[in-house]
Design a protein around this motif. Structure first.
Motif, PDB file in Angstrom:
ATOM      1  N   ASN A  58       1.829   0.946  -4.620  1.00  0.00           N
ATOM      2  CA  ASN A  58       0.374   0.761  -4.727  1.00  0.00           C
ATOM      3  C   ASN A  58       0.012  -0.397  -5.647  1.00  0.00           C
ATOM      4  OD1 ASN A  58       1.183   1.976  -7.096  1.00  0.00           O
ATOM      5  ND2 ASN A  58      -0.582   3.360  -7.250  1.00  0.00           N
ATOM      6  N   GLN A  59       0.752  -1.476  -5.569  1.00  0.00           N
ATOM      7  CA  GLN A  59       0.451  -2.664  -6.365  1.00  0.00           C
ATOM      8  C   GLN A  59       0.569  -3.902  -5.500  1.00  0.00           C
ATOM      9  OE1 GLN A  59       3.109  -3.782  -9.694  1.00  0.00           O
ATOM     10  NE2 GLN A  59       1.268  -3.997 -10.937  1.00  0.00           N
ATOM     11  N   ALA A  94      -4.992  -0.251  -3.579  1.00  0.00           N
ATOM     12  CA  ALA A  94      -6.191   0.227  -2.886  1.00  0.00           C
ATOM     13  C   ALA A  94      -7.322  -0.785  -2.924  1.00  0.00           C
ATOM     14  CB  ALA A  94      -6.651   1.552  -3.508  1.00  0.00           C
ATOM     15  N   TYR A  95      -7.167  -1.815  -3.762  1.00  0.00           N
ATOM     16  CA  TYR A  95      -8.215  -2.824  -3.912  1.00  0.00           C
ATOM     17  C   TYR A  95      -7.616  -4.221  -3.733  1.00  0.00           C
ATOM     18  CZ  TYR A  95     -10.284   1.258  -6.117  1.00  0.00           C
ATOM     19  OH  TYR A  95     -10.725   2.534  -6.367  1.00  0.00           O
ATOM     20  N   PRO A  96      -7.083  -4.518  -2.544  1.00  0.00           N
ATOM     21  CA  PRO A  96      -6.372  -5.792  -2.359  1.00  0.00           C
ATOM     22  C   PRO A  96      -7.247  -7.015  -2.554  1.00  0.00           C
ATOM     23  CG  PRO A  96      -6.713  -4.684  -0.250  1.00  0.00           C
ATOM     24  CD  PRO A  96      -7.088  -3.706  -1.305  1.00  0.00           C
ATOM     25  N   TRP A  97      -8.559  -6.866  -2.388  1.00  0.00           N
ATOM     26  CA  TRP A  97      -9.447  -8.022  -2.576  1.00  0.00           C
ATOM     27  C   TRP A  97      -9.512  -8.480  -4.031  1.00  0.00           C
ATOM     28  CZ3 TRP A  97     -10.826  -3.194  -0.878  1.00  0.00           C
ATOM     29  CH2 TRP A  97     -11.519  -2.385  -1.779  1.00  0.00           C
TER      30      TRP A  97
END
Length: 377
Positions: free
Chosen positions: A242-243, A194-197
């Motif tokens: 989700n990783q 959910a936080y690819p940045w």
């Protein structure tokens, strides 16, 4: 030639030959079954029969043999080379079946039927020829040939001209592509999906690197004599959705003709550096091995003689270039001309692989004529 095996007026091999061929085809002689590699080799050696010297070799668990008249190995004028290993297949493909003029089984075209014909013509003619000839039987061609043909060459086996019985429909293959086996490995940084940045996606970097490589070498949509790149596998150890993946790897199978100056004649280090030019930061090429292309002089008298022998059996005997690698490259590296010349068929490595039985007798007779007319020196 025994008329009971190959009737003089027929194009079909006798039932006795087909029975042995089916017995050999029923052996699942794959690289992971060492017992069956030995069984296939012993079956063909038994078919050749007594009266010859049999030298046995083994390297990394892969058996091979060299058969010749007399008691002392020498430089052979002709070597008949055959591999008896096959690629894996479902069990039903090791139950041979004949449908009309097609003999279906794994290894029927690649290349157990041609191997058995080479063994038969050797058995019938070798002792009476006025020059030294050998039958070379190996069991590792499908996994690289390094423990069969190359190993025997490293042990001092040598010759002047080599016929490799790969299926060719009585055409003659004088050129084969070289091969590079390489991996691209990509390193990144894990993060929550959910936080690819917060992460660095190794899989995306790998895909961009592959795009760069395939832009230079587009996927071929028709037969063409140029370098091709097959992406055989892309994987990451991540097991959850989700990783952000921190590692990814791609397997590459690169085939190249002698005309590709970026690859031909280059060392592993030079090819590694060349592949790096296509890679994004964080992506590293690892070259496992490089095999040179194979080439035989098309104007060599032996090639012309073999071509004429095939034409005398009603076949065009075209000179071909082959996209796959074969053991001829090990001879080429030592300055020995080798050609691929075998019986017909289709579907190698596929679910409907078959040998064309109408080509078996012409193949025998072409080899017979070639060997009988071959100059002693």
């Amino acid at each position: 030639m025994d008329p009971e095996r190959f009737p003089a007026t027929a194009q079909e091999p006798a039932e006795s030959f087909l029975a042995v061929a089916e017995e050999l085809l029923a052996v699942p002689s794959t690289a992971d079954r060492p017992g069956d590699l030995h069984r296939a080799l012993d079956l063909v050696l038994h078919f050749v029969g007594p009266g010859f010297t049999v030298e046995r070799f083994e390297s990394n668990g892969k058996p091979s043999a060299l058969v010749y008249p007399g008691t002392a190995r020498q430089r052979f004028r002709v070597i008949l080379n055959a591999h008896l290993d096959v690629v894996p297949a479902p069990p039903h493909q090791f139950r041979p079946r004949c449908e009309g003029t097609r003999l279906y089984a794994r290894g029927a075209q690649d290349m157990k039927v041609s191997a058995l014909v080479e063994a038969l013509v050797f058995r019938e003619l070798a002792a009476g020829l006025p020059y030294p000839v050998a039958l070379q039987l190996v069991t590792d061609e499908e996994v690289g040939g390094r423990d069969g043909t190359r190993h025997q060459l490293e042990q001092g086996v040598t010759g002047d001209f080599v016929i490799i019985g790969e299926g060719s429909g009585l055409r003659i293959v004088t050129d084969s592509k070289g091969m590079v086996a390489a991996n691209l490995t990509a390193a990144g940084r894990n993060a929550h999906g959910a936080y690819p940045w917060l992460g660095d996606n190794a899989l995306l970097k790998l895909h961009r690197s592959l795009d760069n490589l395939l832009t230079r070498y587009p996927v071929a949509t028709e037969e063409i004599w140029r370098t091709t790149v097959n992406v055989a596998r892309i994987e990451t150890p991540d097991a959850v959705r989700n990783q952000v993946p921190a590692f990814a790897e791609a397997w590459l199978d690169i085939r190249f003709p002698p005309e590709d100056a970026d690859l031909n004649g280059r060392s592993v280090q030079e090819i590694t550096a060349y592949l790096e030019t296509f890679c994004e930061p964080g992506v590293t090429p690892v070259v496992d091995h490089v095999d040179v292309p194979h080439h035989a002089d098309r104007n060599r008298p032996e090639v012309r003689m073999l071509q004429q022998a095939a034409r005398n059996q009603g076949h065009r005997a075209d000179l071909l270039r082959k996209h796959g690698a074969a053991d001829g490259r090990f001879y080429y590296q030592r300055g020995i001309d080798a050609v691929v010349f075998g019986a017909g068929g289709d579907g190698q490595h596929g679910p409907e692989e078959y040998a064309d039985t109408t080509t078996i007798t012409p193949y025998y007779r072409a080899l017979e004529e070639f060997l009988q007319n071959f100059p002693p020196s």
